[in-house]
Scaffold this motif. Structure first.
Motif, short mmCIF file in Angstrom:
data_model
loop_
_atom_site.label_atom_id
_atom_site.label_comp_id
_atom_site.label_asym_id
_atom_site.label_seq_id
_atom_site.Cartn_x
_atom_site.Cartn_y
_atom_site.Cartn_z
N LYS A 1 0.87 -1.14 -0.04
CA LYS A 1 0.01 -0.01 -0.10
C LYS A 1 0.84 1.29 0.22
O LYS A 1 0.50 2.19 -0.53
N ALA A 2 2.01 1.30 0.66
CA ALA A 2 2.94 2.24 0.89
C ALA A 2 3.82 2.13 -0.42
O ALA A 2 4.75 3.25 -0.52
N GLY A 3 3.76 1.55 -1.45
CA GLY A 3 4.63 1.27 -2.44
C GLY A 3 6.14 0.99 -2.18
O GLY A 3 7.12 1.88 -2.75
N THR A 4 6.41 0.25 -1.14
CA THR A 4 7.68 -0.01 -0.62
C THR A 4 7.96 -1.52 -0.52
O THR A 4 6.83 -2.22 -0.28
N ALA A 5 9.27 -1.69 -0.07
CA ALA A 5 9.53 -3.15 0.00
C ALA A 5 9.19 -3.48 1.61
O ALA A 5 9.04 -2.48 2.40
N VAL A 6 9.16 -4.80 1.86
CA VAL A 6 8.83 -5.39 3.16
C VAL A 6 9.97 -4.72 4.13
O VAL A 6 11.17 -4.93 3.65
N LYS A 7 9.73 -4.31 5.24
CA LYS A 7 10.61 -3.56 6.06
C LYS A 7 10.88 -4.59 7.31
O LYS A 7 9.85 -5.16 7.90
N ARG A 8 11.97 -4.97 7.81
CA ARG A 8 12.43 -5.56 9.02
C ARG A 8 11.97 -4.86 10.35
O ARG A 8 11.41 -5.44 11.29
N LYS A 9 11.98 -3.59 10.30
CA LYS A 9 11.43 -3.02 11.54
C LYS A 9 10.52 -1.74 11.43
O LYS A 9 10.68 -1.04 10.42
N VAL A 10 9.56 -1.63 12.15
CA VAL A 10 8.60 -0.76 12.28
C VAL A 10 8.48 -0.24 13.67
O VAL A 10 8.66 -0.89 14.57
N ALA A 11 8.18 1.40 13.74
CA ALA A 11 7.83 2.16 14.72
C ALA A 11 6.80 3.10 14.60
O ALA A 11 6.84 3.66 13.49
N GLU A 12 6.39 3.50 15.59
CA GLU A 12 5.40 4.73 15.40
C GLU A 12 6.01 5.89 16.10
O GLU A 12 6.58 5.97 17.33
N PHE A 13 5.67 7.04 15.51
CA PHE A 13 6.17 8.42 16.21
C PHE A 13 4.83 9.34 16.23
O PHE A 13 4.20 9.58 15.17
N LYS A 14 4.71 9.93 17.12
CA LYS A 14 3.45 10.52 17.40
C LYS A 14 3.38 12.34 16.73
O LYS A 14 2.46 12.80 16.80
#
Length: 205
Positions: free
Chosen positions: A70-83
């Motif tokens: 959906k984001a048009g990118t490769a699968v990522k190893r690490k994800v995190a959220e920032f507010k």
């Protein structure tokens, strides 16, 4: 807080303008891709989900592949959220190390090195008995007394004893940014940060 996902490269030292040698850590900070935009309407809070470090599709589930597609990118190893971020980002945008400036202070969090099961001398800094004479046999690194007997008839919670050491989330606050190298996605901060080489860290402003 806004920030980036990065990878700990290692430590070195640099000299300041007064000739003082300063220990510092090199972090590969980003580039991170915006993989999801959280909004008040749909999620109940506003945040950006960032992804870092590509991995192959064969090592990811179909659900994960669809999420990153959906984001048009490769699968990522690490994800995190920032507010919070200084500017607006859309799905698929790239966030780079340019967001940091030299001289400002950042917080770095990561998982500390695991030391396994350790005794009280290494884990809590106990001094030990201090001498090996007068009937002391194999007691040099022992914890000593840990409490009374019939009352309270238990060990109080939080007692400093042997056990698992390390391998826990640690945040180091107020580290000064010494250098930013945008063309190599490098961030140099003063002092040490948690984790082993090539471990993932979260850098926050």
């Amino acid at each position: 807080m806004s920030g980036l996902i990065g990878k700990k490269i290692g430590m070195t030292s640099i000299y300041d303008e007064n000739g003082k040698n300063m220990p510092c850590t090199i972090i590969q900070a980003g580039p991170c891709v915006v993989t999801q935009v959280r909004t008040e309407d749909t999620d109940g809070y506003a945040a950006l989900q960032l992804g870092f470090d590509d991995k192959s599709d064969k090592n990811a589930s179909k659900a994960a592949q669809g999420h990153f597609k959906k984001a048009g990118t490769a699968v990522k190893r690490k994800v995190a959220e920032f507010k919070s971020f200084d500017k607006e980002y859309k799905l698929g945008d790239t966030v780079t190390v340019d967001m940091f400036i030299e001289g400002e202070f950042v917080d770095v969090s990561g998982t500390s090195k695991g030391k396994g099961f350790q005794g009280v001398v290494k884990r809590h800094g106990f001094a030990g008995v201090g001498q090996a004479t007068h009937g002391q046999h194999n007691r040099l690194r022992a914890p000593g007394s840990i409490g009374a007997a019939s009352y309270p008839a238990r060990v109080f919670k939080g007692m400093r004893m042997a056990g698992q050491m390390g391998n826990e989330k640690v945040k180091v606050e107020n580290l000064r940014v010494l250098k930013v190298v945008p063309e190599k996605n490098i961030l140099v901060v003063k002092g040490a940060i948690p984790g082993h080489k090539n471990s993932y860290v979260i850098v926050q402003k």
